[in-house]
Design an enzyme around this catalytic site. Structure first.
Site, PDB file in Angstrom:
ATOM      1  N   GLN A  51      90.524  30.560  -5.300  1.00 25.93           N
ATOM      2  CA  GLN A  51      90.161  29.330  -4.679  1.00 25.93           C
ATOM      3  C   GLN A  51      88.927  28.484  -5.400  1.00 25.93           C
ATOM      4  O   GLN A  51      88.450  27.560  -5.154  1.00 25.93           O
ATOM      5  CB  GLN A  51      89.633  29.802  -3.208  1.00 25.93           C
ATOM      6  CG  GLN A  51      90.618  30.057  -2.186  1.00 25.93           C
ATOM      7  CD  GLN A  51      89.828  30.534  -0.705  1.00 25.93           C
ATOM      8  OE1 GLN A  51      89.353  31.700  -0.739  1.00 25.93           O
ATOM      9  NE2 GLN A  51      89.726  29.400  -0.004  1.00 25.93           N
ATOM     10  N   LEU A  93      88.506  27.962   3.629  1.00 29.44           N
ATOM     11  CA  LEU A  93      87.602  26.840   2.999  1.00 29.44           C
ATOM     12  C   LEU A  93      88.396  25.810   2.020  1.00 29.44           C
ATOM     13  O   LEU A  93      87.733  24.851   1.510  1.00 29.44           O
ATOM     14  CB  LEU A  93      86.837  27.737   2.132  1.00 29.44           C
ATOM     15  CG  LEU A  93      85.787  28.777   2.880  1.00 29.44           C
ATOM     16  CD1 LEU A  93      84.768  29.397   1.969  1.00 29.44           C
ATOM     17  CD2 LEU A  93      84.926  27.759   4.187  1.00 29.44           C
ATOM     18  N   GLU A 135      93.036  36.480   2.386  1.00 25.83           N
ATOM     19  CA  GLU A 135      92.453  36.332   1.217  1.00 25.83           C
ATOM     20  C   GLU A 135      93.468  37.070   0.136  1.00 25.83           C
ATOM     21  O   GLU A 135      93.437  36.332  -1.045  1.00 25.83           O
ATOM     22  CB  GLU A 135      91.189  36.855   1.053  1.00 25.83           C
ATOM     23  CG  GLU A 135      89.976  36.464   1.910  1.00 25.83           C
ATOM     24  CD  GLU A 135      89.820  34.772   1.703  1.00 25.83           C
ATOM     25  OE1 GLU A 135      90.182  34.212   0.766  1.00 25.83           O
ATOM     26  OE2 GLU A 135      89.205  34.292   2.650  1.00 25.83           O
TER      27      GLU A 135
END
Length: 168
Positions: A51, A93, A135
């Site tokens: 990310q 996010l 994740e």
């Protein structure tokens, strides 16, 4: 420490598959520290190196209320213990402002290296289990919007692209 830029969907770099970390050294530990600072400032509970445009198998997580339980997973591997699934409203996010229900295995084991390169194993439950799987999807180039219908995914894409144009 430094705050890192978080890539946002539909950035194609989010689809890059991460490679294993060869050696846990000071540069990896610095990245981990920067990832925690970035995640906490957002605020978030998990961040994959993918990310922040570093395509190495590194994940940081802290699901505590007071940011007191930081966890590091380097080269993580999951084993699903049974096929029982549970649903959780996930956010990301890299997909700010959107939450969708995703079904994931309820019982898993994760093996990984910690920030010192030491191997460990855990059997997470609840939010931590969801977060680890979420994740780890990033490390494989997968996003939670891949679990929703193409129509919803396209709607989210269009809204985020519009927000990104306004910010630019």
């Amino acid at each position: 420490m430094a705050q890192l830029e978080i890539l946002e969907f539909p950035d194609p770099r989010l689809r890059t598959v991460a490679t294993p970390v060869e050696e846990v050294d000071d540069s990896v530990r610095q990245l981990i520290d920067d990832m925690f600072e970035t995640m906490y400032s957002c605020p978030g509970i998990g961040l994959a190196a993918s990310q922040v445009n570093v395509h190495k198998q590194i994940v940081v997580i802290d699901v505590s209320e007071d940011q007191s339980e930081p966890l590091v997973f380097i080269n993580p591997e999951i084993t699903v213990l049974d096929e029982e699934l549970f649903s959780y409203d996930e956010g990301c996010l890299s997909i700010p402002g959107f939450y969708e229900s995703v079904e994931r295995p309820k019982h898993i084991i994760v093996k990984a290296l910690d920030r010192h390169g030491e191997e460990f194993e855990m059997r997470p439950e609840g939010l931590l289990a969801v977060c680890i799987q979420h994740e780890m999807d990033h490390l494989a180039g997968k996003l939670f919007v891949d679990y929703v219908s193409p129509v919803k995914r396209q709607r989210i894409r269009k809204k985020l692209e519009k927000q990104q144009r306004i910010r630019a």
